[in-house]
Design a protein around this motif. Structure first.
Motif, PDB file in Angstrom:
ATOM      1  N   ASP A   1      38.244  53.410 -65.002  1.00 31.52           N
ATOM      2  CA  ASP A   1      37.963  54.981 -64.976  1.00 31.52           C
ATOM      3  C   ASP A   1      38.387  55.632 -63.507  1.00 31.52           C
ATOM      4  OD1 ASP A   1      36.991  57.330 -65.676  1.00 31.52           O
ATOM      5  OD2 ASP A   1      34.994  56.980 -64.693  1.00 31.52           O
ATOM      6  N   ILE A   2      39.772  55.261 -63.392  1.00 30.74           N
ATOM      7  CA  ILE A   2      40.369  55.783 -62.259  1.00 30.74           C
ATOM      8  C   ILE A   2      41.671  56.717 -62.766  1.00 30.74           C
ATOM      9  CG2 ILE A   2      39.505  54.595 -60.310  1.00 30.74           C
ATOM     10  CD1 ILE A   2      41.905  52.673 -60.670  1.00 30.74           C
ATOM     11  N   ASP A   3      42.283  57.673 -62.249  1.00 31.11           N
ATOM     12  CA  ASP A   3      43.431  58.496 -62.699  1.00 31.11           C
ATOM     13  C   ASP A   3      44.653  57.990 -62.265  1.00 31.11           C
ATOM     14  OD1 ASP A   3      41.555  60.375 -63.587  1.00 31.11           O
ATOM     15  OD2 ASP A   3      41.805  61.575 -61.671  1.00 31.11           O
ATOM     16  N   ARG A   4      44.709  57.364 -61.213  1.00 33.58           N
ATOM     17  CA  ARG A   4      46.023  56.826 -60.773  1.00 33.58           C
ATOM     18  C   ARG A   4      46.099  55.395 -60.221  1.00 33.58           C
ATOM     19  NH1 ARG A   4      50.602  58.503 -56.879  1.00 33.58           N
ATOM     20  NH2 ARG A   4      52.439  58.308 -58.280  1.00 33.58           N
ATOM     21  N   PRO A   5      45.791  54.269 -61.030  1.00 30.72           N
ATOM     22  CA  PRO A   5      45.742  52.854 -60.540  1.00 30.72           C
ATOM     23  C   PRO A   5      46.856  52.542 -59.786  1.00 30.72           C
ATOM     24  CG  PRO A   5      45.535  53.101 -62.878  1.00 30.72           C
ATOM     25  CD  PRO A   5      45.916  54.324 -62.416  1.00 30.72           C
ATOM     26  N   THR A   6      46.495  51.546 -58.819  1.00 26.61           N
ATOM     27  CA  THR A   6      47.550  50.930 -57.941  1.00 26.61           C
ATOM     28  C   THR A   6      48.191  50.044 -58.346  1.00 26.61           C
ATOM     29  OG1 THR A   6      46.133  49.720 -56.855  1.00 26.61           O
ATOM     30  CG2 THR A   6      46.351  51.868 -55.545  1.00 26.61           C
ATOM     31  N   VAL A   7      49.460  49.807 -58.456  1.00 23.64           N
ATOM     32  CA  VAL A   7      50.327  48.899 -59.188  1.00 23.64           C
ATOM     33  C   VAL A   7      51.106  48.088 -58.162  1.00 23.64           C
ATOM     34  CG1 VAL A   7      52.066  48.197 -60.860  1.00 23.64           C
ATOM     35  CG2 VAL A   7      50.177  50.110 -61.446  1.00 23.64           C
ATOM     36  N   GLY A   8      51.279  46.590 -58.331  1.00 20.86           N
ATOM     37  CA  GLY A   8      52.022  45.691 -57.333  1.00 20.86           C
ATOM     38  C   GLY A   8      52.947  44.696 -58.395  1.00 20.86           C
ATOM     39  N   LEU A   9      54.136  44.366 -57.973  1.00 20.49           N
ATOM     40  CA  LEU A   9      54.889  43.356 -58.682  1.00 20.49           C
ATOM     41  C   LEU A   9      54.744  41.973 -58.126  1.00 20.49           C
ATOM     42  CD1 LEU A   9      58.204  45.202 -59.235  1.00 20.49           C
ATOM     43  CD2 LEU A   9      56.310  44.915 -61.076  1.00 20.49           C
ATOM     44  N   LEU A  10      54.195  41.026 -58.531  1.00 23.66           N
ATOM     45  CA  LEU A  10      54.075  39.917 -57.939  1.00 23.66           C
ATOM     46  C   LEU A  10      55.485  39.228 -57.389  1.00 23.66           C
ATOM     47  CD1 LEU A  10      51.832  37.984 -57.314  1.00 23.66           C
ATOM     48  CD2 LEU A  10      52.408  36.757 -59.395  1.00 23.66           C
ATOM     49  N   ASN A  11      55.447  38.608 -56.382  1.00 20.17           N
ATOM     50  CA  ASN A  11      56.785  38.348 -55.845  1.00 20.17           C
ATOM     51  C   ASN A  11      56.541  36.975 -54.805  1.00 20.17           C
ATOM     52  OD1 ASN A  11      59.456  38.194 -55.357  1.00 20.17           O
ATOM     53  ND2 ASN A  11      59.698  40.237 -54.397  1.00 20.17           N
ATOM     54  N   VAL A  12      57.534  36.460 -54.327  1.00 19.30           N
ATOM     55  CA  VAL A  12      57.463  35.481 -53.295  1.00 19.30           C
ATOM     56  C   VAL A  12      57.231  35.725 -51.743  1.00 19.30           C
ATOM     57  CG1 VAL A  12      58.764  33.780 -54.786  1.00 19.30           C
ATOM     58  CG2 VAL A  12      59.963  35.316 -53.296  1.00 19.30           C
ATOM     59  N   GLY A  13      57.309  37.222 -51.757  1.00 12.72           N
ATOM     60  CA  GLY A  13      56.928  37.858 -50.464  1.00 12.72           C
ATOM     61  C   GLY A  13      56.951  39.383 -50.587  1.00 12.72           C
ATOM     62  N   VAL A  14      56.498  40.217 -49.561  1.00 15.26           N
ATOM     63  CA  VAL A  14      56.273  41.456 -49.528  1.00 15.26           C
ATOM     64  C   VAL A  14      57.573  42.289 -49.496  1.00 15.26           C
ATOM     65  CG1 VAL A  14      53.728  41.321 -49.247  1.00 15.26           C
ATOM     66  CG2 VAL A  14      55.289  41.615 -47.409  1.00 15.26           C
ATOM     67  N   GLU A  15      58.457  41.752 -48.790  1.00 12.83           N
ATOM     68  CA  GLU A  15      59.764  42.271 -48.131  1.00 12.83           C
ATOM     69  C   GLU A  15      60.602  42.831 -49.575  1.00 12.83           C
ATOM     70  OE1 GLU A  15      58.022  39.503 -45.177  1.00 12.83           O
ATOM     71  OE2 GLU A  15      58.601  39.354 -47.324  1.00 12.83           O
ATOM     72  N   GLU A  16      61.163  43.823 -49.398  1.00  6.97           N
ATOM     73  CA  GLU A  16      61.887  44.285 -50.520  1.00  6.97           C
ATOM     74  C   GLU A  16      63.273  43.407 -50.729  1.00  6.97           C
ATOM     75  OE1 GLU A  16      62.470  48.401 -50.853  1.00  6.97           O
ATOM     76  OE2 GLU A  16      60.458  48.956 -50.619  1.00  6.97           O
ATOM     77  N   ILE A  17      63.585  42.632 -49.659  1.00  6.47           N
ATOM     78  CA  ILE A  17      64.810  41.758 -50.139  1.00  6.47           C
ATOM     79  C   ILE A  17      64.760  40.536 -50.738  1.00  6.47           C
ATOM     80  CG2 ILE A  17      66.011  43.044 -47.972  1.00  6.47           C
ATOM     81  CD1 ILE A  17      65.144  40.242 -46.476  1.00  6.47           C
ATOM     82  N   LYS A  18      63.349  40.235 -50.879  1.00  2.89           N
ATOM     83  CA  LYS A  18      63.101  38.871 -51.544  1.00  2.89           C
ATOM     84  C   LYS A  18      62.837  38.864 -52.881  1.00  2.89           C
ATOM     85  CE  LYS A  18      60.702  36.622 -47.504  1.00  2.89           C
ATOM     86  NZ  LYS A  18      59.331  35.950 -47.022  1.00  2.89           N
ATOM     87  N   GLY A  19      62.786  37.798 -53.684  1.00  2.00           N
ATOM     88  CA  GLY A  19      62.671  37.645 -55.141  1.00  2.00           C
ATOM     89  C   GLY A  19      64.113  37.821 -56.051  1.00  2.00           C
ATOM     90  N   VAL A  20      63.805  37.598 -57.298  1.00  4.50           N
ATOM     91  CA  VAL A  20      64.862  37.507 -58.291  1.00  4.50           C
ATOM     92  C   VAL A  20      65.317  38.997 -58.369  1.00  4.50           C
ATOM     93  CG1 VAL A  20      64.218  35.523 -59.204  1.00  4.50           C
ATOM     94  CG2 VAL A  20      63.167  37.716 -60.211  1.00  4.50           C
ATOM     95  N   GLU A  21      66.447  39.118 -58.956  1.00  7.60           N
ATOM     96  CA  GLU A  21      67.095  40.717 -59.097  1.00  7.60           C
ATOM     97  C   GLU A  21      66.384  41.442 -59.945  1.00  7.60           C
ATOM     98  OE1 GLU A  21      69.481  41.948 -57.205  1.00  7.60           O
ATOM     99  OE2 GLU A  21      69.299  40.021 -56.056  1.00  7.60           O
ATOM    100  N   GLU A  22      65.674  40.899 -61.037  1.00 12.89           N
ATOM    101  CA  GLU A  22      65.138  41.690 -62.113  1.00 12.89           C
ATOM    102  C   GLU A  22      63.834  42.438 -61.133  1.00 12.89           C
ATOM    103  OE1 GLU A  22      67.156  38.561 -64.335  1.00 12.89           O
ATOM    104  OE2 GLU A  22      66.073  38.616 -62.513  1.00 12.89           O
TER     105      GLU A  22
END
Length: 363
Positions: A174-195
């Protein structure tokens, strides 16, 4: 929509079939008197279980079927043997025919997804469906998807899941704008697979009105409840789910063994019983039982195959909420304004539930 919520049940699905489904349906009816059931399965067994439950019998219509999808059937086998005649198929078909608003099954997950996709088709603009589940966290619960509908994901699939998961979270939390995250190997934007990096960049740039994208999250954020919705491709998502379930059982076994180790430990348990009871309640998998198939032209709920009546009732509760609060319209509204990633909607090595015989998860 009618003032009643019509729910089709695959009565024969799961490890225990009617002996769990019927009492579970009764529990859910007590909480939601506006439910009407369509029961698909062995009529004689259903009537026997309905006999001592007159209120449930009055709210139910029985449709006899002879064919049952087995828990170890491959999706292709289930489609060949059970198409149009099994209790699972006919429960889903009732949704397609607008005889029911939702279908609930504790049966074989791969078969259920294959039948649901073949019968209901995916919503316009959705490349593939996903399974979303409720995950217990330190903050309460989070929506996690995909937990096993398919293997692999393109950037567009991840974006679509973010939008669909947010639509579910708006109903559940019952919230208007839920927070969303993508599960990754780290929080830095340079990490993870390209997709994952591509999907993250697109979600951040879009600033979608239906969700608040918070960037990448890591594995320990699942338990913390850092965001309302965690998006992950199905292979890793199902591994995470099974790992969490196994860890919860392991911790419970450790505690049980520690309590029984000595007389003083048993005495200590007597003083801490309320704390242990609260822990057991928090970790009870029945409370969050019920995976929601998102992205289809209809609402389908997957109950854990080994659940008891209370757990099955929880799955029915989730289906009821998804119908009553109009999940499909919320997804359609979100999808129309989602970011599009050029050339990735059908790319990648992901396998479709309809064609893959390897998807036997969460059964």
């Amino acid at each position: 929509m009618s003032s009643l919520v019509r729910i089709a049940l695959d009565v024969m699905g799961g490890d225990h079939g009617p002996e769990v489904v019927i009492p579970g349906a009764e529990m859910a009816l007590t909480r939601h008197p506006d439910i009407r059931y369509l029961l698909f399965g062995d009529e004689a067994r259903i009537r026997e279980l309905l006999a001592p439950r007159p209120k449930l019998a009055a709210a139910s219509e029985i449709f006899h079927t002879d064919v049952v999808v087995q828990m170890d059937d491959k999706p292709s086998q289930a489609l060949r043997r059970g198409r149009r005649v099994s209790s699972m198929w006919r429960a889903i078909d009732a949704v397609r025919l607008h005889q029911a608003d939702c279908a609930v099954s504790a049966g074989n997950t791969g078969a259920l997804m294959a039948m649901a996709k073949v019968n209901l088709k995916t919503m316009a603009g959705i490349g593939r469906p996903a399974i979303a589940g409720l995950w217990p966290t330190l903050r309460g619960e989070s929506v996690v998807l995909d937990i096993g509908a398919s293997i692999g994901a393109t950037a567009q699939h991840l974006i679509d899941m973010a939008v669909m998961g947010a639509a579910m979270a708006r109903i559940v939390f019952d919230i208007d704008r839920p927070t969303v995250g993508l599960l990754n190997v780290g929080v830095e934007e340079i990490k993870g697979v390209e997709e994952v990096k591509e999907a993250g960049a697109a979600l951040r740039a879009a600033n979608h009105p239906g969700l608040d994208y918070r960037g990448f999250v890591e594995g320990d954020d699942l338990g913390k409840g850092t965001v309302d919705v965690v998006v992950i491709e199905g292979f890793a998502g199902n591994i995470a789910l099974k790992t969490a379930e196994g860890t919860a059982r392991q911790v419970a076994d450790y505690l049980r063994a520690a309590i029984q180790r000595s007389f003083m430990a048993r005495i200590g348990y007597l003083f801490a019983r309320s704390a242990f009871r609260a822990l057991r309640e928090k970790l009870d998998p029945r409370k969050s039982n019920g995976g929601v198939f998102l992205g289809l032209n209809g609402v389908v709920i997957k109950s854990h195959g080994g659940t008891d009546a209370e757990g099955f009732a929880s799955a029915v509760d989730i289906g009821y909420d998804m119908v009553r609060y109009d999940l499909l319209s919320r997804i359609e509204a979100g999808i129309s304004g989602r970011p599009r990633v050029s050339g990735s909607a059908s790319a990648g090595s992901a396998q479709d539930a309809e064609h893959s015989d390897d998807l036997q998860v969460q059964s």
